[in-house]
Write an enzyme that holds these catalytic residues in place. Structure first.
Site, short mmCIF file in Angstrom:
data_model
loop_
_atom_site.label_atom_id
_atom_site.label_comp_id
_atom_site.label_asym_id
_atom_site.label_seq_id
_atom_site.Cartn_x
_atom_site.Cartn_y
_atom_site.Cartn_z
N HIS A 198 8.41 23.06 6.79
CA HIS A 198 7.38 22.39 6.14
C HIS A 198 7.28 21.08 6.67
CE1 HIS A 198 7.16 25.29 3.24
NE2 HIS A 198 8.07 25.09 2.48
N ARG A 305 -8.00 30.62 12.14
CA ARG A 305 -6.80 31.48 11.30
C ARG A 305 -7.39 31.69 9.85
NH1 ARG A 305 -3.54 27.29 14.09
NH2 ARG A 305 -2.20 28.08 15.33
N ARG A 345 -9.85 35.22 14.18
CA ARG A 345 -8.65 35.98 14.03
C ARG A 345 -8.98 36.77 12.79
NH1 ARG A 345 -2.56 34.30 14.59
NH2 ARG A 345 -2.91 33.27 12.49
N GLU A 443 1.10 39.46 21.52
CA GLU A 443 2.52 38.56 20.65
C GLU A 443 3.66 39.46 20.58
OE1 GLU A 443 0.93 37.04 17.17
OE2 GLU A 443 -0.14 38.58 16.64
N ASN A 466 4.20 31.93 20.56
CA ASN A 466 4.99 31.41 19.43
C ASN A 466 5.78 33.09 19.09
OD1 ASN A 466 3.97 29.06 19.72
ND2 ASN A 466 3.62 28.87 17.46
N ASP A 467 5.05 34.18 18.67
CA ASP A 467 5.62 35.39 18.32
C ASP A 467 6.13 36.19 19.40
OD1 ASP A 467 5.79 35.21 15.57
OD2 ASP A 467 3.63 35.96 15.28
N ARG A 477 12.99 31.71 14.97
CA ARG A 477 12.37 30.20 15.77
C ARG A 477 12.36 29.24 14.34
NH1 ARG A 477 6.50 30.30 15.07
NH2 ARG A 477 5.81 32.47 14.52
N CYS A 514 -3.20 31.02 23.14
CA CYS A 514 -3.57 30.33 21.88
C CYS A 514 -2.04 29.77 21.10
CB CYS A 514 -4.30 30.99 20.83
SG CYS A 514 -3.82 32.23 20.13
#
Length: 588
Positions: A198, A305, A345, A443, A466-467, A477, A514
């Site tokens: 967070h 998103r 997306r 991804e 990221n993925d 991660r 992205c």
């Protein structure tokens, strides 16, 4: 006090200088005592009242979220509301009071300890994040039960710089973080957390320096210690000398001047010194973010998103948004971008983004029913979203992006549902763009290695780095214990990216990035040198990336890129990248 330095995980950029404010959690080693039989129900009522008060506090915080608050915060607070309502938290401790005669605090901590122990046995990103959330919710309840004072920092007037406070904590809950909005603070330092905790997500959204995963910083740092956060290096300097303090203040002033200068590039096209144009796009979560994207000079939205429309629904019992509600949101984003393309997306839920925290009970949601897999098991939900997106395409250029694709049948089923949505809208005489481009997020390593089946059937590709990195390297991660293994310069990642961009180029199909790598200025020359011509990132990062492109001559970059792609030695890769970054250091 002697100066010393602590090392952690950098999760945002910049320098912060200020006084430490320690945010102490409610002690989990609470008083233990047994209550008499005739007092049991009174103790039950005491705990119920505390839970009700916390629920009211969370609802109030959610309702008071300012318009410019990071969009993720609402979703985080929703999760805490759901946890508070979960019988494992709200009812199980009551049973412990009744059966064992424990006092309310003891009963709550006993239940939380049991839940934490269960989560410790399953090494999984989503479940581990839920463990932290449950502990944060329990701490809020304990603060009510024990009458602990609110520990939000307030300026104490030590000197003119005391308003620049740096919050130091074991961890910071999203609800606590919202209480800082009326208080001057300069940065965050936490013992726990990783790149996607967070604190990390919110600090990036707010543009505030932060270092997380520091282990025991909250025990080593004392109240009101002078601190310097160098969030680029992941370093916190405690009790710096006057010389070091002055050096960092000079760097701070320089950074502020650079940011102001970058703002003037807003209307300048991102073109390299040898005339190659790179399209810079923005990632957004909500329709109102379109204004920030335009203000930053984005050429469009590379990633909307849409799941945040489904998740930020406090007080609505997570009832799914209707077609009309979704249509209005998508149309607002399209109109907000004033003719620039908007890539939407489709719903990406599961793993760390559940629609309902009690909805799935699987061992590893990150490898389970999420994104397109989830949507294809809920065809009516998916069809409703596709209809809403198509209707929005009548108001400006729209692209549909499908997350987590890996199989040919997923492409076929998705295209069939899009065709069905078009037929339904035609039958209802509703306008839409019949030629809306449809693309896939790459991804999953399997998708990157089987691109021909994507390029034959789809219009564009977008890489979620990221993925892709997480799945390729088989690491979590968000886990600070293995966060050091998350490496965007791993040879396997670079080879996959090269394969994707080369295959897309041969097939003459557009490909963008992205994920987080697109917004990392250290990698801008490498990515453009590899052939990427579209990068999508948080709007705040656009000016810095644009400046890097303006100062790049791709022909000069090519030898360095080839050397990096030929190498499998981390030291060689990083040294070559550093040498490439030294090219053309002139300011545009």
């Amino acid at each position: 006090m002697a100066s010393f330095t602590l090392q952690g995980i950098p999760v945002s950029r910049g320098i912060a200088i200020g006084r430490a404010h320690l945010l102490r959690p409610a002690a989990l080693d609470v008083e233990h005592y047994l209550v008499a039989q005739e007092q049991v129900e009174a103790e039950v009522l005491r705990l119920q009242a505390a839970i009700a008060q916390v629920h009211k506090e969370l609802q109030s915080i959610w309702a008071d979220l300012p318009q410019d608050a990071p969009t993720e915060l609402g979703a985080f607070i929703d999760v805490h509301v759901l946890i508070l309502s979960d019988p494992m938290v709200s009812e199980a401790p009551l049973d412990i009071i009744r059966s064992r005669h424990y006092n309310a605090e003891w009963a709550l901590v006993t239940q939380v300890d049991e839940l934490s122990a269960q989560f410790d046995e399953i090494e999984d990103e989503y479940l581990r994040e839920r463990k932290a959330d449950i502990q944060q919710v329990a701490e809020r309840i304990l603060k009510v039960l024990t009458g602990s004072a609110n520990s939000v920092p307030r300026s104490d007037g030590i000197d003119e710089r005391s308003a620049n406070m740096i919050v130091v904590a074991r961890d910071i809950s999203p609800a606590d973080m919202m209480q800082f909005r009326d208080v001057a603070f300069a940065g965050f330092v936490t013992d726990e957390g990783g790149q996607n905790s967070h604190t990390a997500i919110v600090s990036r959204s707010l543009g505030i320096p932060a270092v997380v995963g520091m282990g025991n910083a909250s025990h080593l740092i004392e109240q009101d210690d002078w601190l310097i956060i160098d969030s680029d290096a992941g370093v916190v300097i405690v009790a710096p000398t006057s010389l070091v303090l002055e050096q960092y203040r000079e760097r701070q002033v320089l950074l502020q001047k650079q940011r102001k200068k970058l703002g003037k590039l807003k209307k300048t096209p991102a073109i390299t010194q040898d005339g190659v144009e790179v399209t810079l796009l923005a990632n957004i979560e909500l329709p109102e973010d379109a204004a920030h994207a335009l203000d930053a000079g984005a050429s469009g939205v590379g990633l909307f998103r849409s799941e945040f429309l489904f998740m930020e629904r406090s007080g609505q019992e997570h009832k799914l948004p209707s077609e009309e509600e979704q249509f209005e949101a998508y149309r607002a984003a399209v109109l907000g971008m004033k003719g620039r393309p908007v890539t939407i997306r489709t719903l990406d839920v599961g793993a760390d983004k559940p629609l309902d925290t009690t909805e799935h009970n699987i061992l590893n949601p990150a490898l389970g029913l999420r994104a397109i897999r989830y949507c294809l098991t809920e065809p009516q939900l998916f069809l409703t979203q596709l209809r809403a997106i198509l209707r929005a395409s009548a108001f400006g250029p729209v692209k549909i992006l499908i997350p987590m694709m890996a199989h040919s049948f997923e492409i076929d089923q998705t295209l069939n549902l899009i065709a069905q949505a078009k037929k339904e809208l035609q039958a209802e005489s509703k306008e839409f763009d019949a030629n809306v481009p449809v693309g896939a997020m790459i991804e999953i390593p399997a998708a990157a290695l089987a691109l021909p089946m994507f390029v034959k059937k789809l219009d564009f590709l977008s890489i979620g780095t990221n993925d892709l990195i997480q799945y390729t390297l088989a690491i979590d991660r968000a886990d600070h214990e293995v966060a050091h293994l998350y490496d965007d310069l791993h040879p396997a990642i670079l080879q996959l990216l090269h394969t994707i961009v080369t295959t897309a180029e041969k097939a003459e199909i557009p490909v963008s990035i992205c994920g987080g790598m697109a917004g990392d200025v250290r990698l801008t020359r490498l990515l453009t040198g590899m052939g990427f011509r579209e990068l999508s990132m948080p709007a705040a990062l656009l000016p810095e990336i644009k400046q890097a492109i303006l100062n790049t001559h791709l022909e000069n970059v090519q030898p360095y890129v080839k050397k990096i792609l030929r190498s499998y030695e981390p030291v060689v890769i990083r040294e070559t990248l550093a040498a490439m970054e030294m090219l053309g250091q002139t300011v545009h």
